[in-house]
Design an enzyme around this catalytic site. Structure first.
Site, short mmCIF file in Angstrom:
data_model
loop_
_atom_site.label_atom_id
_atom_site.label_comp_id
_atom_site.label_asym_id
_atom_site.label_seq_id
_atom_site.Cartn_x
_atom_site.Cartn_y
_atom_site.Cartn_z
N GLY A 1 0.79 -1.24 0.00
CA GLY A 1 0.00 0.00 0.00
C GLY A 1 0.81 1.28 0.00
CB THR A 2 4.30 2.28 -0.87
OG1 THR A 2 4.43 1.74 -2.18
CG2 THR A 2 4.95 1.36 0.14
CG ASN A 3 1.87 3.05 -5.75
OD1 ASN A 3 2.31 4.02 -6.36
ND2 ASN A 3 2.48 1.87 -5.77
CG MET B 1 -0.94 -7.82 -6.90
SD MET B 1 -0.20 -6.76 -8.17
CE MET B 1 1.01 -7.88 -8.82
CG LEU C 1 -10.97 -5.30 -11.46
CD1 LEU C 1 -10.74 -3.81 -11.31
CD2 LEU C 1 -11.88 -5.83 -10.36
CG ASN D 1 -2.99 -0.96 -13.01
OD1 ASN D 1 -2.90 -1.17 -11.80
ND2 ASN D 1 -2.29 -1.63 -13.90
CG HIS E 1 2.25 -2.48 -15.20
ND1 HIS E 1 1.85 -3.67 -14.61
CD2 HIS E 1 3.23 -2.81 -16.07
CE1 HIS E 1 2.55 -4.67 -15.12
NE2 HIS E 1 3.40 -4.17 -16.01
C1 GAR Z 1 3.60 -1.42 -7.26
O1 GAR Z 1 4.93 -1.50 -7.65
C2 GAR Z 1 2.68 -1.48 -8.47
O2 GAR Z 1 3.20 -0.85 -9.60
C3 GAR Z 1 2.57 -2.95 -8.68
O3 GAR Z 1 2.47 -3.51 -7.39
C4 GAR Z 1 3.22 -2.68 -6.49
C5 GAR Z 1 2.32 -2.36 -5.30
O4 GAR Z 1 3.02 -1.68 -4.31
N1 GAR Z 1 1.44 -3.30 -9.47
C6 GAR Z 1 1.44 -4.27 -10.38
O5 GAR Z 1 2.39 -4.98 -10.58
C7 GAR Z 1 0.12 -4.42 -11.11
N2 GAR Z 1 0.31 -5.26 -12.26
P1 GAR Z 1 2.25 -0.98 -3.11
O6 GAR Z 1 1.28 -2.01 -2.53
O7 GAR Z 1 3.33 -0.62 -2.15
O8 GAR Z 1 1.53 0.21 -3.66
#
Ligand code: GAR
Length: 213
Positions: free
Chosen positions: A15-17, A91, A94, A108, A110
């Protein structure tokens, strides 16, 4: 400031994003009205709790099939009034019925320069290919895998990278800048498809920001 756009954030992990969104656009251009996780106990849920944002878990195994999960998820997000759905490390795929509930309003982030390396393990795929330039893409979600129109992209040169952790650490700041920026642009109505090529998103920026991104 005009009215805040109600947004939902879908997560599966750290969940850093989500945190970047809570720290930047939340309470400004947007209000995070719901956080839904595909994984019970995901650390992202604690980040939402800490800011008083309602959370729920929609694990695939709780439902007879993906369609039923998508329907329950869409119902909850609509009850919460979400007008933009942000996939932030979500991940799961949908289906089209879910996307039709939020037309043109699912985005999204990526960890690759799409269309290179879609799907799971994007960073591992890029390392295995031997690329020297890595990147991050924020895009609209369509029924394909990481195939919707690109909103923002940014690159970083890492010619000597070998480990996924090293690449992820370098990409994190890019993601944490780009995803909130895309949400803010969407909230301001600053994104529109090029009539000559609807895949191409035209970004209307305030004069001071021209040239960024
Ligand atoms: C992020 O690096 C995001 O780009 C990736 O998962 C990570 C989640 O980090 N997403 C994918 O690979 C989607 N195909 P977070 O939970 O710290 O935000």
């Amino acid at each position: 400031m005009s009215e805040q756009l109600p947004i939902a954030v879908l997560v599966s992990g750290t969940g850093t994003n989500l945190q970047a969104l809570l720290d930047t656009v939340h309470g400004r251009e947007a209000e995070v009205v719901a956080v839904a996780s595909s994984v019970a106990g995901a650390p992202a849920l604690e980040r939402a709790d800490a800011r008083g944002v309602p959370t729920a878990v929609f694990a695939r195994a709780q439902y007879p099939d993906r369609g039923a999960r998508d329907e329950a998820l869409a119902d909850w997000l609509q009850e919460r009034g979400a007008r933009l759905v942000v996939l932030a490390g979500y991940m799961e795929l949908l289906g089209e019925p879910f996307l039709e509930c939020f037309p043109g309003a699912v985005i999204n982030v990526h960890p690759s320069l799409l269309p290179a390396f879609p799907g799971v393990g994007a960073i591992e795929q890029a390392l295995a290919y031997g690329v020297k330039v890595f990147g991050v893409t924020v895009h609209f979600v369509d029924a394909g895998v990481d195939s919707g129109p690109v909103i923002l992209q940014r690159t970083i040169e890492l010619p000597d990278a070998r480990e996924p952790e090293e690449v992820l650490a370098a990409l994190r700041p890019l993601e944490h800048a780009l995803l909130p920026q895309a949400v803010a642009l969407f909230a301001r109505g600053a994104l529109r498809a090029d009539p000559e090529n609807p895949r191409r998103q035209i970004v209307d920026r305030p004069a001071a920001q021209t040239g960024e991104g």
